[in-house]
Write a protein that holds these residues in place. Structure first.
Motif, PDB file in Angstrom:
ATOM      1  N   VAL A  13       0.847  -1.190   0.000  1.00 41.34           N
ATOM      2  CA  VAL A  13       0.000   0.000   0.000  1.00 41.34           C
ATOM      3  C   VAL A  13       0.884   1.243   0.000  1.00 41.34           C
ATOM      4  CG1 VAL A  13      -1.881  -1.174   1.220  1.00 41.34           C
ATOM      5  CG2 VAL A  13      -0.179   0.126   2.519  1.00 41.34           C
ATOM      6  N   GLN A  14       0.273   2.357  -0.343  1.00 39.54           N
ATOM      7  CA  GLN A  14       0.955   3.640  -0.245  1.00 39.54           C
ATOM      8  C   GLN A  14       0.744   4.208   1.154  1.00 39.54           C
ATOM      9  OE1 GLN A  14       2.765   3.266  -3.466  1.00 39.54           O
ATOM     10  NE2 GLN A  14       2.830   5.395  -2.758  1.00 39.54           N
ATOM     11  N   LYS A  15       1.662   5.049   1.565  1.00 34.82           N
ATOM     12  CA  LYS A  15       1.535   5.744   2.843  1.00 34.82           C
ATOM     13  C   LYS A  15       0.165   6.403   2.934  1.00 34.82           C
ATOM     14  CE  LYS A  15       3.540   9.580   5.426  1.00 34.82           C
ATOM     15  NZ  LYS A  15       4.562  10.649   5.439  1.00 34.82           N
ATOM     16  N   GLY A  16      -0.491   6.230   4.071  1.00 34.43           N
ATOM     17  CA  GLY A  16      -1.818   6.788   4.276  1.00 34.43           C
ATOM     18  C   GLY A  16      -2.952   5.831   3.922  1.00 34.43           C
ATOM     19  N   GLY A  17      -2.631   4.758   3.223  1.00 33.85           N
ATOM     20  CA  GLY A  17      -3.642   3.771   2.863  1.00 33.85           C
ATOM     21  C   GLY A  17      -4.090   2.956   4.069  1.00 33.85           C
ATOM     22  N   ILE A  18      -5.120   2.122   3.863  1.00 31.97           N
ATOM     23  CA  ILE A  18      -5.676   1.317   4.952  1.00 31.97           C
ATOM     24  C   ILE A  18      -5.578  -0.158   4.575  1.00 31.97           C
ATOM     25  CG2 ILE A  18      -7.673   0.905   6.442  1.00 31.97           C
ATOM     26  CD1 ILE A  18      -8.683   3.684   5.712  1.00 31.97           C
ATOM     27  N   PRO A  19      -4.455  -0.789   4.883  1.00 31.08           N
ATOM     28  CA  PRO A  19      -4.358  -2.227   4.597  1.00 31.08           C
ATOM     29  C   PRO A  19      -5.279  -3.024   5.514  1.00 31.08           C
ATOM     30  CG  PRO A  19      -2.417  -1.472   5.791  1.00 31.08           C
ATOM     31  CD  PRO A  19      -3.223  -0.250   5.477  1.00 31.08           C
ATOM     32  N   ILE A  20      -5.861  -4.079   4.956  1.00 33.00           N
ATOM     33  CA  ILE A  20      -6.748  -4.959   5.713  1.00 33.00           C
ATOM     34  C   ILE A  20      -6.252  -6.390   5.553  1.00 33.00           C
ATOM     35  CG2 ILE A  20      -9.110  -5.808   5.982  1.00 33.00           C
ATOM     36  CD1 ILE A  20     -10.058  -3.164   4.706  1.00 33.00           C
ATOM     37  N   ILE A  21      -6.078  -7.068   6.673  1.00 29.83           N
ATOM     38  CA  ILE A  21      -5.635  -8.456   6.674  1.00 29.83           C
ATOM     39  C   ILE A  21      -6.743  -9.286   7.316  1.00 29.83           C
ATOM     40  CG2 ILE A  21      -3.843 -10.066   7.400  1.00 29.83           C
ATOM     41  CD1 ILE A  21      -1.993  -7.598   7.744  1.00 29.83           C
ATOM     42  N   ASN A  22      -7.072 -10.390   6.671  1.00 31.84           N
ATOM     43  CA  ASN A  22      -8.210 -11.197   7.099  1.00 31.84           C
ATOM     44  C   ASN A  22      -7.789 -12.564   7.627  1.00 31.84           C
ATOM     45  OD1 ASN A  22     -10.364  -9.333   6.099  1.00 31.84           O
ATOM     46  ND2 ASN A  22      -9.359  -9.777   4.154  1.00 31.84           N
ATOM     47  N   CYS A  23      -8.528 -13.036   8.619  1.00 32.76           N
ATOM     48  CA  CYS A  23      -8.304 -14.381   9.145  1.00 32.76           C
ATOM     49  C   CYS A  23      -9.627 -15.080   9.390  1.00 32.76           C
ATOM     50  CB  CYS A  23      -7.494 -14.330  10.441  1.00 32.76           C
ATOM     51  SG  CYS A  23      -5.757 -13.978  10.161  1.00 32.76           S
ATOM     52  N   ALA A  24      -9.632 -16.384   9.204  1.00 33.19           N
ATOM     53  CA  ALA A  24     -10.803 -17.206   9.459  1.00 33.19           C
ATOM     54  C   ALA A  24     -10.377 -18.410  10.288  1.00 33.19           C
ATOM     55  CB  ALA A  24     -11.430 -17.657   8.140  1.00 33.19           C
ATOM     56  N   TYR A  25     -11.226 -18.827  11.201  1.00 28.97           N
ATOM     57  CA  TYR A  25     -10.897 -19.962  12.059  1.00 28.97           C
ATOM     58  C   TYR A  25     -12.030 -20.972  12.034  1.00 28.97           C
ATOM     59  CZ  TYR A  25     -13.925 -17.699  15.529  1.00 28.97           C
ATOM     60  OH  TYR A  25     -14.993 -17.130  16.171  1.00 28.97           O
ATOM     61  N   GLU A  26     -11.731 -22.171  12.514  1.00 33.51           N
ATOM     62  CA  GLU A  26     -12.715 -23.249  12.482  1.00 33.51           C
ATOM     63  C   GLU A  26     -13.146 -23.687  13.878  1.00 33.51           C
ATOM     64  OE1 GLU A  26     -10.532 -25.067   8.492  1.00 33.51           O
ATOM     65  OE2 GLU A  26     -10.635 -26.239  10.336  1.00 33.51           O
ATOM     66  N   PHE A  73     -12.054 -12.694  11.538  1.00 34.55           N
ATOM     67  CA  PHE A  73     -11.616 -11.458  12.162  1.00 34.55           C
ATOM     68  C   PHE A  73     -10.560 -10.816  11.266  1.00 34.55           C
ATOM     69  CE2 PHE A  73      -7.671 -13.054  14.305  1.00 34.55           C
ATOM     70  CZ  PHE A  73      -7.865 -14.412  14.147  1.00 34.55           C
ATOM     71  N   SER A  74     -10.428  -9.509  11.380  1.00 27.40           N
ATOM     72  CA  SER A  74      -9.527  -8.797  10.479  1.00 27.40           C
ATOM     73  C   SER A  74      -8.824  -7.661  11.210  1.00 27.40           C
ATOM     74  CB  SER A  74     -10.289  -8.263   9.267  1.00 27.40           C
ATOM     75  OG  SER A  74     -11.306  -7.382   9.682  1.00 27.40           O
ATOM     76  N   LEU A  75      -7.668  -7.307  10.668  1.00 20.88           N
ATOM     77  CA  LEU A  75      -6.867  -6.196  11.188  1.00 20.88           C
ATOM     78  C   LEU A  75      -6.886  -5.078  10.154  1.00 20.88           C
ATOM     79  CD1 LEU A  75      -4.771  -5.128  13.331  1.00 20.88           C
ATOM     80  CD2 LEU A  75      -3.002  -6.073  11.821  1.00 20.88           C
ATOM     81  N   HIS A  76      -7.204  -3.869  10.615  1.00 24.21           N
ATOM     82  CA  HIS A  76      -7.172  -2.683   9.766  1.00 24.21           C
ATOM     83  C   HIS A  76      -6.106  -1.742  10.327  1.00 24.21           C
ATOM     84  CE1 HIS A  76     -11.475  -3.283   8.187  1.00 24.21           C
ATOM     85  NE2 HIS A  76     -11.232  -4.284   9.000  1.00 24.21           N
ATOM     86  N   ILE A  77      -5.280  -1.191   9.452  1.00 25.27           N
ATOM     87  CA  ILE A  77      -4.276  -0.228   9.892  1.00 25.27           C
ATOM     88  C   ILE A  77      -4.609   1.114   9.249  1.00 25.27           C
ATOM     89  CG2 ILE A  77      -1.825   0.322  10.062  1.00 25.27           C
ATOM     90  CD1 ILE A  77      -1.229  -2.650   9.610  1.00 25.27           C
ATOM     91  N   MET A  78      -5.050   2.044  10.068  1.00 28.58           N
ATOM     92  CA  MET A  78      -5.423   3.369   9.567  1.00 28.58           C
ATOM     93  C   MET A  78      -4.180   4.210   9.307  1.00 28.58           C
ATOM     94  SD  MET A  78      -8.585   2.941   9.569  1.00 28.58           S
ATOM     95  CE  MET A  78      -9.820   1.902  10.335  1.00 28.58           C
ATOM     96  N   ASP A  79      -4.242   5.068   8.285  1.00 29.28           N
ATOM     97  CA  ASP A  79      -3.157   6.008   7.992  1.00 29.28           C
ATOM     98  C   ASP A  79      -1.808   5.279   8.054  1.00 29.28           C
ATOM     99  OD1 ASP A  79      -1.732   8.938   9.592  1.00 29.28           O
ATOM    100  OD2 ASP A  79      -1.851   8.411   7.466  1.00 29.28           O
ATOM    101  N   SER A  80      -1.659   4.228   7.268  1.00 23.31           N
ATOM    102  CA  SER A  80      -0.457   3.398   7.357  1.00 23.31           C
ATOM    103  C   SER A  80       0.811   4.201   7.044  1.00 23.31           C
ATOM    104  CB  SER A  80      -0.580   2.189   6.439  1.00 23.31           C
ATOM    105  OG  SER A  80      -0.760   2.596   5.094  1.00 23.31           O
TER     106      SER A  80
END
Lengths: 116, 112
Positions: A13-26, A73-80
């Motif tokens: 991502v570019q600086k300031g973007g919002i990367p999102i990482i996703n996870c799923a569990y069983e 569940f997911s992780l969001h990083i604001m203003d990366s």
């Protein structure tokens, strides 16, 4: 058998973007869901964590969103920032009541690169 | 600050050698863990220990054993190293099963 599935494997991502990482569990025996951040040459360090009775948790620029019914569940990083460039791991921990109490199961990891 | 120290950052061993990886924590933690980290597979638990002289198998114990003679020290042993054990090995500790796990910096082992 991968009990915690993480995506994507890498993310740019570019600086300031919002990367999102996703996870799923069983496994519904999981009762605690941490995210770890790992910089090159270092061990993973706890970043933020959530329990399943909460749908969202924020700490600074980092937010976990949790969907218990979907087991995701997911992780969001604001203003990366470029300093956020690292490998991120989601994990899930077994709750009390079994021999594996406290055992962390990790996702496959996501390599995040934030360009200036 | 909690400190988890792994004795070596880098190791190169030959196939068939017996290899010892050492881990020491300075916070009187009850629980200690050994993981291996491989690209695309994340961290996988090899063995863990909830107390001195106590050990339990993790998800991938084959080819490994552990020793915990003192509370602060947890050793991982590769009885006869093989090339498929080339990996990053991470030690961790926590005070109780439901508290934060702290990791060491890792040992990158290469088996040739």
């Amino acid at each position: 058998q991968q009990q915690v599935k993480q995506s994507p494997q890498s993310l740019i991502v570019q600086k300031g973007g919002i990367p999102i990482i996703n996870c799923a569990y069983e496994n519904t025996a999981f009762d605690y869901f941490p995210w770890y951040q790992q910089f090159p040459g270092k061990g993973p360090a706890l970043l933020i964590a959530i329990r399943p009775d909460v749908s969202e948790k924020k700490e600074g620029r980092f937010t976990i969103s949790f969907n218990k019914s979907a087991k995701q569940f997911s992780l969001h990083i604001m203003d990366s920032q470029p300093g956020d460039s690292a490998t991120y791991f989601c994990a899930a921990r077994r709750g009390a009541g079994g021999t594996s109490y406290g055992k962390l199961t990790f996702g496959q990891g996501t390599i995040l690169t934030v360009h200036p | 600050d909690v400190k988890v120290t792994q004795s070596s950052r880098y190791l190169v061993k030959r196939t068939g050698e017996k290899v010892f990886l050492e881990c020491v924590q300075d916070m009187d933690h009850e629980n200690m863990f050994w993981y291996r980290q491989d690209p695309g597979l994340g961290l996988r638990l090899i063995y863990f220990s909830y107390d001195v002289k106590m050990k339990e198998k993790g998800d991938i114990p084959e080819g490994y054993s552990v020793s915990r003679e003192k509370k602060e020290r947890f050793s991982l042993i590769l009885e006869s190293a093989s090339t498929n054990q080339t990996s990053m090995y991470l030690c961790a500790s926590s005070s109780t099963p439901n508290t934060e796990a702290f990791f060491g910096q890792g040992t990158r082992l290469t088996v040739v």
